[in-house]
Design a protein around this motif. Sequence first.
Motif, PDB file in Angstrom:
ATOM      1  N   MET A  89      22.051  10.082  -4.392  1.00 40.63           N
ATOM      2  CA  MET A  89      20.916  10.366  -5.258  1.00 40.63           C
ATOM      3  C   MET A  89      19.667   9.701  -4.675  1.00 40.63           C
ATOM      4  SD  MET A  89      20.064   9.390  -9.250  1.00 40.63           S
ATOM      5  CE  MET A  89      21.456  10.197  -9.967  1.00 40.63           C
ATOM      6  N   MET A  90      18.606  10.436  -4.744  1.00 42.55           N
ATOM      7  CA  MET A  90      17.330   9.890  -4.286  1.00 42.55           C
ATOM      8  C   MET A  90      16.761   8.983  -5.373  1.00 42.55           C
ATOM      9  SD  MET A  90      15.721  13.207  -2.402  1.00 42.55           S
ATOM     10  CE  MET A  90      14.426  12.285  -1.600  1.00 42.55           C
ATOM     11  N   THR A  91      15.838   8.146  -4.978  1.00 41.00           N
ATOM     12  CA  THR A  91      15.230   7.218  -5.921  1.00 41.00           C
ATOM     13  C   THR A  91      13.780   7.601  -6.181  1.00 41.00           C
ATOM     14  OG1 THR A  91      14.426   5.714  -4.208  1.00 41.00           O
ATOM     15  CG2 THR A  91      16.692   5.359  -5.012  1.00 41.00           C
ATOM     16  N   ARG A  92      13.209   6.943  -7.163  1.00 41.05           N
ATOM     17  CA  ARG A  92      11.802   7.181  -7.496  1.00 41.05           C
ATOM     18  C   ARG A  92      10.916   6.984  -6.263  1.00 41.05           C
ATOM     19  NH1 ARG A  92       8.740   5.384 -12.776  1.00 41.05           N
ATOM     20  NH2 ARG A  92       6.632   5.868 -12.126  1.00 41.05           N
ATOM     21  N   LYS A  93      11.241   5.982  -5.479  1.00 42.95           N
ATOM     22  CA  LYS A  93      10.474   5.707  -4.258  1.00 42.95           C
ATOM     23  C   LYS A  93      10.465   6.930  -3.345  1.00 42.95           C
ATOM     24  CE  LYS A  93      12.184   3.461  -0.766  1.00 42.95           C
ATOM     25  NZ  LYS A  93      12.813   2.482   0.097  1.00 42.95           N
ATOM     26  N   ASP A  94      11.599   7.599  -3.211  1.00 42.15           N
ATOM     27  CA  ASP A  94      11.691   8.793  -2.373  1.00 42.15           C
ATOM     28  C   ASP A  94      10.808   9.922  -2.926  1.00 42.15           C
ATOM     29  OD1 ASP A  94      13.675   7.677  -0.625  1.00 42.15           O
ATOM     30  OD2 ASP A  94      15.153   8.056  -2.210  1.00 42.15           O
ATOM     31  N   TYR A  95      10.812  10.092  -4.234  1.00 43.42           N
ATOM     32  CA  TYR A  95       9.990  11.133  -4.854  1.00 43.42           C
ATOM     33  C   TYR A  95       8.502  10.848  -4.643  1.00 43.42           C
ATOM     34  CZ  TYR A  95      14.382  11.943  -7.428  1.00 43.42           C
ATOM     35  OH  TYR A  95      15.679  12.170  -7.778  1.00 43.42           O
ATOM     36  N   VAL A  96       8.121   9.602  -4.809  1.00 42.26           N
ATOM     37  CA  VAL A  96       6.716   9.212  -4.630  1.00 42.26           C
ATOM     38  C   VAL A  96       6.283   9.430  -3.187  1.00 42.26           C
ATOM     39  CG1 VAL A  96       5.126   7.241  -4.642  1.00 42.26           C
ATOM     40  CG2 VAL A  96       6.694   7.599  -6.575  1.00 42.26           C
ATOM     41  N   GLN A  97       7.122   9.025  -2.255  1.00 41.76           N
ATOM     42  CA  GLN A  97       6.780   9.200  -0.839  1.00 41.76           C
ATOM     43  C   GLN A  97       6.654  10.676  -0.477  1.00 41.76           C
ATOM     44  OE1 GLN A  97       9.875   6.922   1.069  1.00 41.76           O
ATOM     45  NE2 GLN A  97       8.536   5.140   1.299  1.00 41.76           N
ATOM     46  N   THR A  98       7.535  11.500  -1.007  1.00 38.31           N
ATOM     47  CA  THR A  98       7.470  12.938  -0.734  1.00 38.31           C
ATOM     48  C   THR A  98       6.193  13.532  -1.299  1.00 38.31           C
ATOM     49  OG1 THR A  98       9.882  13.067  -0.769  1.00 38.31           O
ATOM     50  CG2 THR A  98       8.666  15.132  -0.992  1.00 38.31           C
ATOM     51  N   ALA A  99       5.844  13.167  -2.528  1.00 34.72           N
ATOM     52  CA  ALA A  99       4.602  13.656  -3.136  1.00 34.72           C
ATOM     53  C   ALA A  99       3.395  13.205  -2.323  1.00 34.72           C
ATOM     54  CB  ALA A  99       4.490  13.170  -4.576  1.00 34.72           C
ATOM     55  N   ASP A 100       3.418  11.977  -1.844  1.00 36.66           N
ATOM     56  CA  ASP A 100       2.307  11.463  -1.032  1.00 36.66           C
ATOM     57  C   ASP A 100       2.171  12.239   0.277  1.00 36.66           C
ATOM     58  OD1 ASP A 100       1.731   9.568  -2.965  1.00 36.66           O
ATOM     59  OD2 ASP A 100       2.681   7.907  -1.870  1.00 36.66           O
ATOM     60  N   ILE A 101       3.291  12.557   0.901  1.00 40.43           N
ATOM     61  CA  ILE A 101       3.256  13.316   2.149  1.00 40.43           C
ATOM     62  C   ILE A 101       2.675  14.699   1.896  1.00 40.43           C
ATOM     63  CG2 ILE A 101       4.685  14.465   3.893  1.00 40.43           C
ATOM     64  CD1 ILE A 101       6.559  11.973   3.693  1.00 40.43           C
ATOM     65  N   LEU A 102       3.167  15.377   0.873  1.00 40.68           N
ATOM     66  CA  LEU A 102       2.637  16.701   0.558  1.00 40.68           C
ATOM     67  C   LEU A 102       1.148  16.628   0.237  1.00 40.68           C
ATOM     68  CD1 LEU A 102       5.552  18.163  -1.582  1.00 40.68           C
ATOM     69  CD2 LEU A 102       4.896  18.834   0.734  1.00 40.68           C
ATOM     70  N   ASN A 103       0.759  15.620  -0.521  1.00 43.43           N
ATOM     71  CA  ASN A 103      -0.646  15.459  -0.882  1.00 43.43           C
ATOM     72  C   ASN A 103      -1.512  15.254   0.358  1.00 43.43           C
ATOM     73  OD1 ASN A 103      -3.010  13.424  -1.586  1.00 43.43           O
ATOM     74  ND2 ASN A 103      -2.616  14.689  -3.389  1.00 43.43           N
ATOM     75  N   SER A 104      -0.998  14.556   1.348  1.00 49.00           N
ATOM     76  CA  SER A 104      -1.790  14.281   2.554  1.00 49.00           C
ATOM     77  C   SER A 104      -2.114  15.558   3.335  1.00 49.00           C
ATOM     78  CB  SER A 104      -1.072  13.274   3.455  1.00 49.00           C
ATOM     79  OG  SER A 104       0.043  13.862   4.094  1.00 49.00           O
ATOM     80  N   TYR A 105      -1.357  16.623   3.111  1.00 46.23           N
ATOM     81  CA  TYR A 105      -1.611  17.900   3.774  1.00 46.23           C
ATOM     82  C   TYR A 105      -2.363  18.889   2.884  1.00 46.23           C
ATOM     83  CZ  TYR A 105       1.488  16.477   7.531  1.00 46.23           C
ATOM     84  OH  TYR A 105       2.054  15.810   8.589  1.00 46.23           O
ATOM     85  N   SER A 106      -2.758  18.469   1.713  1.00 47.90           N
ATOM     86  CA  SER A 106      -3.334  19.394   0.734  1.00 47.90           C
ATOM     87  C   SER A 106      -4.621  20.058   1.207  1.00 47.90           C
ATOM     88  CB  SER A 106      -3.568  18.681  -0.599  1.00 47.90           C
ATOM     89  OG  SER A 106      -4.523  17.658  -0.459  1.00 47.90           O
ATOM     90  N   LYS A 107      -5.350  19.422   2.087  1.00 50.79           N
ATOM     91  CA  LYS A 107      -6.598  20.013   2.572  1.00 50.79           C
ATOM     92  C   LYS A 107      -6.409  20.792   3.875  1.00 50.79           C
ATOM     93  CE  LYS A 107      -9.581  16.661   0.291  1.00 50.79           C
ATOM     94  NZ  LYS A 107      -8.661  16.523  -0.779  1.00 50.79           N
TER      95      LYS A 107
END
Length: 57
Positions: free
Chosen positions: A1-19
């Motif tokens: 199972m992934m942890t909250r930290k993994d979810y946050v890091q994934t969201a941050d990575i996706l956000n970094s490509y948003s532009k």
Amino acid sequence: MMTRKDYVQTADILNSYSKDIKQEVLEDMAQDFIDMFAKDNPNFRNDIFWNSVFEEE
């Protein structure tokens, strides 16, 4: 199972490509991750993840 930290890091990575990538592509990718994470963890909060991916910096 992934942890909250993994979810946050994934969201941050996706956000970094948003532009750099089309909004539609980013939305599809975010939804694919949401689907995967929800299967992994029934307590996963897709609304928080989505908002983190698309928050303005």
